[in-house]
Design a protein around this motif. Structure first.
Motif, PDB file in Angstrom:
ATOM      1  N   PHE A  84      92.532 -58.060  74.261  1.00 39.36           N
ATOM      2  CA  PHE A  84      92.108 -59.410  73.868  1.00 39.36           C
ATOM      3  C   PHE A  84      91.756 -59.419  72.274  1.00 39.36           C
ATOM      4  CE2 PHE A  84      89.880 -58.113  78.035  1.00 39.36           C
ATOM      5  CZ  PHE A  84      90.838 -59.087  78.941  1.00 39.36           C
ATOM      6  N   HIS A  85      91.906 -60.723  72.093  1.00 38.73           N
ATOM      7  CA  HIS A  85      91.490 -61.348  70.691  1.00 38.73           C
ATOM      8  C   HIS A  85      90.019 -61.447  70.953  1.00 38.73           C
ATOM      9  CE1 HIS A  85      92.001 -64.718  67.397  1.00 38.73           C
ATOM     10  NE2 HIS A  85      91.045 -63.771  66.940  1.00 38.73           N
ATOM     11  N   VAL A  86      89.245 -60.540  70.094  1.00 37.93           N
ATOM     12  CA  VAL A  86      87.729 -60.381  70.114  1.00 37.93           C
ATOM     13  C   VAL A  86      87.079 -60.957  69.049  1.00 37.93           C
ATOM     14  CG1 VAL A  86      85.909 -58.947  70.490  1.00 37.93           C
ATOM     15  CG2 VAL A  86      88.043 -58.423  71.533  1.00 37.93           C
ATOM     16  N   ILE A  87      86.079 -61.805  69.178  1.00 40.17           N
ATOM     17  CA  ILE A  87      85.417 -62.529  68.068  1.00 40.17           C
ATOM     18  C   ILE A  87      83.917 -62.577  68.418  1.00 40.17           C
ATOM     19  CG2 ILE A  87      85.165 -64.477  66.827  1.00 40.17           C
ATOM     20  CD1 ILE A  87      87.871 -65.633  67.618  1.00 40.17           C
ATOM     21  N   ALA A  88      82.971 -61.894  67.704  1.00 39.79           N
ATOM     22  CA  ALA A  88      81.675 -61.828  67.723  1.00 39.79           C
ATOM     23  C   ALA A  88      81.123 -62.882  66.780  1.00 39.79           C
ATOM     24  CB  ALA A  88      81.093 -60.470  67.744  1.00 39.79           C
ATOM     25  N   ILE A  89      80.290 -63.607  67.057  1.00 42.24           N
ATOM     26  CA  ILE A  89      79.639 -64.726  66.111  1.00 42.24           C
ATOM     27  C   ILE A  89      78.274 -64.762  66.130  1.00 42.24           C
ATOM     28  CG2 ILE A  89      79.346 -67.219  65.802  1.00 42.24           C
ATOM     29  CD1 ILE A  89      82.291 -67.755  66.984  1.00 42.24           C
ATOM     30  N   ASP A  90      77.565 -64.651  65.013  1.00 40.75           N
ATOM     31  CA  ASP A  90      76.178 -64.703  64.800  1.00 40.75           C
ATOM     32  C   ASP A  90      75.766 -66.081  64.899  1.00 40.75           C
ATOM     33  OD1 ASP A  90      75.256 -61.942  64.350  1.00 40.75           O
ATOM     34  OD2 ASP A  90      75.817 -62.271  62.104  1.00 40.75           O
ATOM     35  N   LEU A  91      74.788 -66.456  65.799  1.00 39.17           N
ATOM     36  CA  LEU A  91      74.185 -67.638  65.981  1.00 39.17           C
ATOM     37  C   LEU A  91      73.602 -68.328  64.606  1.00 39.17           C
ATOM     38  CD1 LEU A  91      72.480 -67.277  69.336  1.00 39.17           C
ATOM     39  CD2 LEU A  91      74.811 -68.217  69.065  1.00 39.17           C
ATOM     40  N   SER A 127      86.653 -78.233  78.874  1.00 38.15           N
ATOM     41  CA  SER A 127      88.030 -78.047  78.879  1.00 38.15           C
ATOM     42  C   SER A 127      88.706 -77.302  77.852  1.00 38.15           C
ATOM     43  CB  SER A 127      88.614 -79.687  78.460  1.00 38.15           C
ATOM     44  OG  SER A 127      88.302 -79.868  77.120  1.00 38.15           O
ATOM     45  N   ARG A 128      87.916 -76.873  76.925  1.00 36.79           N
ATOM     46  CA  ARG A 128      88.597 -75.792  75.942  1.00 36.79           C
ATOM     47  C   ARG A 128      88.048 -74.321  76.454  1.00 36.79           C
ATOM     48  NH1 ARG A 128      88.643 -77.583  70.749  1.00 36.79           N
ATOM     49  NH2 ARG A 128      89.484 -75.698  70.338  1.00 36.79           N
ATOM     50  N   LEU A 129      87.313 -74.330  77.525  1.00 34.56           N
ATOM     51  CA  LEU A 129      87.048 -72.782  77.908  1.00 34.56           C
ATOM     52  C   LEU A 129      87.823 -72.445  78.776  1.00 34.56           C
ATOM     53  CD1 LEU A 129      83.037 -73.041  77.765  1.00 34.56           C
ATOM     54  CD2 LEU A 129      84.743 -71.913  75.972  1.00 34.56           C
ATOM     55  N   ARG A 130      88.133 -71.134  79.233  1.00 35.78           N
ATOM     56  CA  ARG A 130      88.785 -70.613  80.327  1.00 35.78           C
ATOM     57  C   ARG A 130      87.831 -69.976  81.351  1.00 35.78           C
ATOM     58  NH1 ARG A 130      93.905 -67.446  77.943  1.00 35.78           N
ATOM     59  NH2 ARG A 130      94.730 -67.639  79.975  1.00 35.78           N
ATOM     60  N   GLY A 131      86.704 -69.649  80.785  1.00 38.97           N
ATOM     61  CA  GLY A 131      85.604 -68.967  81.745  1.00 38.97           C
ATOM     62  C   GLY A 131      84.305 -68.718  80.814  1.00 38.97           C
ATOM     63  N   VAL A 132      83.088 -68.374  81.827  1.00 39.24           N
ATOM     64  CA  VAL A 132      81.956 -68.232  80.844  1.00 39.24           C
ATOM     65  C   VAL A 132      81.417 -66.929  81.650  1.00 39.24           C
ATOM     66  CG1 VAL A 132      79.831 -68.927  80.161  1.00 39.24           C
ATOM     67  CG2 VAL A 132      81.632 -70.404  80.160  1.00 39.24           C
ATOM     68  N   ALA A 133      80.791 -65.960  80.938  1.00 38.97           N
ATOM     69  CA  ALA A 133      80.114 -64.759  81.475  1.00 38.97           C
ATOM     70  C   ALA A 133      78.893 -64.845  81.022  1.00 38.97           C
ATOM     71  CB  ALA A 133      80.742 -63.510  81.195  1.00 38.97           C
ATOM     72  N   ALA A 164      82.413 -54.104  79.758  1.00 40.73           N
ATOM     73  CA  ALA A 164      83.515 -54.237  79.278  1.00 40.73           C
ATOM     74  C   ALA A 164      84.572 -54.448  80.651  1.00 40.73           C
ATOM     75  CB  ALA A 164      84.312 -53.247  78.482  1.00 40.73           C
ATOM     76  N   ALA A 165      84.307 -53.438  81.636  1.00 38.54           N
ATOM     77  CA  ALA A 165      84.971 -53.463  82.622  1.00 38.54           C
ATOM     78  C   ALA A 165      84.958 -54.731  83.547  1.00 38.54           C
ATOM     79  CB  ALA A 165      84.736 -52.253  83.527  1.00 38.54           C
ATOM     80  N   ALA A 166      83.831 -55.092  83.766  1.00 38.74           N
ATOM     81  CA  ALA A 166      83.442 -56.116  84.530  1.00 38.74           C
ATOM     82  C   ALA A 166      83.903 -57.572  83.774  1.00 38.74           C
ATOM     83  CB  ALA A 166      81.540 -56.631  84.426  1.00 38.74           C
ATOM     84  N   LEU A 167      83.790 -57.684  82.466  1.00 39.56           N
ATOM     85  CA  LEU A 167      84.796 -58.830  81.712  1.00 39.56           C
ATOM     86  C   LEU A 167      85.911 -58.733  81.821  1.00 39.56           C
ATOM     87  CD1 LEU A 167      82.557 -58.793  78.617  1.00 39.56           C
ATOM     88  CD2 LEU A 167      82.225 -60.277  80.489  1.00 39.56           C
ATOM     89  N   THR A 168      86.720 -57.486  81.906  1.00 40.15           N
ATOM     90  CA  THR A 168      88.337 -57.446  82.130  1.00 40.15           C
ATOM     91  C   THR A 168      88.689 -57.717  83.323  1.00 40.15           C
ATOM     92  OG1 THR A 168      88.321 -55.489  80.229  1.00 40.15           O
ATOM     93  CG2 THR A 168      90.078 -55.826  81.981  1.00 40.15           C
ATOM     94  N   ASP A 169      87.714 -57.439  84.397  1.00 40.45           N
ATOM     95  CA  ASP A 169      88.072 -57.663  85.882  1.00 40.45           C
ATOM     96  C   ASP A 169      87.892 -59.317  85.972  1.00 40.45           C
ATOM     97  OD1 ASP A 169      88.596 -54.998  86.382  1.00 40.45           O
ATOM     98  OD2 ASP A 169      86.746 -54.712  87.443  1.00 40.45           O
ATOM     99  N   PHE A 170      86.984 -59.777  85.387  1.00 39.73           N
ATOM    100  CA  PHE A 170      86.602 -61.222  85.545  1.00 39.73           C
ATOM    101  C   PHE A 170      87.671 -62.118  85.099  1.00 39.73           C
ATOM    102  CE2 PHE A 170      84.475 -64.826  83.372  1.00 39.73           C
ATOM    103  CZ  PHE A 170      84.355 -65.773  84.285  1.00 39.73           C
ATOM    104  N   ILE A 171      88.352 -61.668  83.841  1.00 41.19           N
ATOM    105  CA  ILE A 171      89.416 -62.371  83.170  1.00 41.19           C
ATOM    106  C   ILE A 171      90.633 -62.334  83.853  1.00 41.19           C
ATOM    107  CG2 ILE A 171      90.869 -62.556  81.310  1.00 41.19           C
ATOM    108  CD1 ILE A 171      88.050 -61.723  79.649  1.00 41.19           C
ATOM    109  N   ALA A 172      90.873 -61.092  84.490  1.00 40.10           N
ATOM    110  CA  ALA A 172      92.170 -60.920  85.108  1.00 40.10           C
ATOM    111  C   ALA A 172      92.137 -61.613  86.591  1.00 40.10           C
ATOM    112  CB  ALA A 172      92.232 -59.402  85.518  1.00 40.10           C
TER     113      ALA A 172
END
Length: 310
Positions: free
Chosen positions: A75-82, A137-143, A299-307
């Motif tokens: 994935f293209h990973v981006i962590a953002i400070d609020l 509409s801009r999101l593919r999913g949310v965890a 990480a495994a839960a997120l990878t499975d969720f996206i797949a």
């Protein structure tokens, strides 16, 4: 229209006195997000699906440091400070989650990301839920990970049973005007130490350096004020959430990640009334700070969720 400014150095860092920690394979960025400079840490596959990570109280993007490398191969990973967190600007004004969500989404736009998966913990999940209501509409999913979201998964009353009260007592404390500042200024480390040790399944999850790092962020100019503002504006966040939910429920895939010893026993069930496509997982041997405690499982839960969602 002029493109938002992006820098990959510390020259535009709005919190220059706070030590900046690097993560191998990732780059620090600062973006102009509707007039607020936000800090992002970016890496992984530029051509992969984008995954945006948001952390909660009392942490910063560093909360994802163990999860990010595990996602970077795919994935293209981006962590953002609020806003108000870590190396992001600590603006005056409202910290209700719809206002903050607009800033976060503007930051993602500034990074040139058209669609993305959003993953968020604690207060980050507050913001993520509101962001999904506005920019679905801009999101593919949310965890969403172990979060008492205002008006959604947060109980209306703070429990008085000592066996439960320690998990949520701070919501009321943070709402009191002035008192938290009086008691916490100069004692940020003690406060952060309590949160990180008591709310984990294993109290040695965080070492002294990590506790000090988060405490320094909270103590940095405006950090405590901003952290408390999220709680003080929680009623407005809840009101705006329900206004949005009167128009439509979430239809995108939603994953609720709970833990065996966390604050919200079943995130998926709590979110379910407002999301048409909610599923859940429970991470064993973890307390509230799931990404730090069980990063491989997250990480495994997120990878499975996206797949599965794709």
């Amino acid at each position: 229209m002029t493109a938002p400014a992006i820098t990959d150095h510390g020259g535009d860092n709005p919190v220059p006195d706070l030590p900046l920690h690097d993560l191998a394979g990732f780059t620090h960025r600062w973006v102009d997000a509707d007039g607020v400079r936000l800090h992002a840490v970016e890496g992984g596959r530029p051509d992969g699906p984008a995954v945006v990570l948001l952390a909660g109280f009392p942490q910063t993007w560093w909360a994802w440091r163990k999860v990010m490398p595990a996602l970077a191969d795919r994935f293209h990973v981006i962590a953002i400070d609020l806003p108000g967190q870590g190396h992001s600007e600590r603006p005056d004004g409202s910290y209700d989650t719809h206002t903050v969500a607009a800033k976060v989404h503007a930051a993602v736009n500034a990074l040139g990301v058209p669609t993305y998966w959003l993953v968020a913990h604690d207060i980050g999940a507050w913001v993520a839920f509101s962001l999904a209501l506005t920019y679905e509409s801009r999101l593919r999913g949310v965890a969403l990970l172990d979060a008492g979201i205002p008006g959604i998964t947060l109980p209306d009353a703070i429990p008085t049973d000592p066996e439960k009260a320690w998990k949520t007592w701070h919501f009321a404390f943070h709402l009191v005007p002035d008192l938290p500042e009086t008691l916490l200024t100069g004692r940020e480390r003690e406060y952060v130490d309590w949160f990180l040790k008591v709310k984990t399944f294993s109290p040695d999850t965080f070492d002294d350096a990590e506790i000090e790092q988060y405490a320094m962020s909270l103590a940095a100019d405006g950090g405590l004020r901003a952290a408390l503002a999220y709680y003080r504006d929680a009623a407005e966040s809840a009101r705006k959430n329900h206004e949005a939910l009167e128009r439509q429920h979430l239809t995108l895939p939603v994953l609720g990640i709970s833990s065996s010893h966390g604050s919200i026993p079943d995130m998926a069930a709590s979110i379910g009334p407002w999301a048409d496509n909610a599923t859940g997982v429970v991470v064993p041997n973890a307390g509230h700070f799931i990404p730090d405690e069980q990063p491989d499982a997250v990480a495994a839960a997120l990878t499975d969720f996206i797949a599965e969602s794709d």
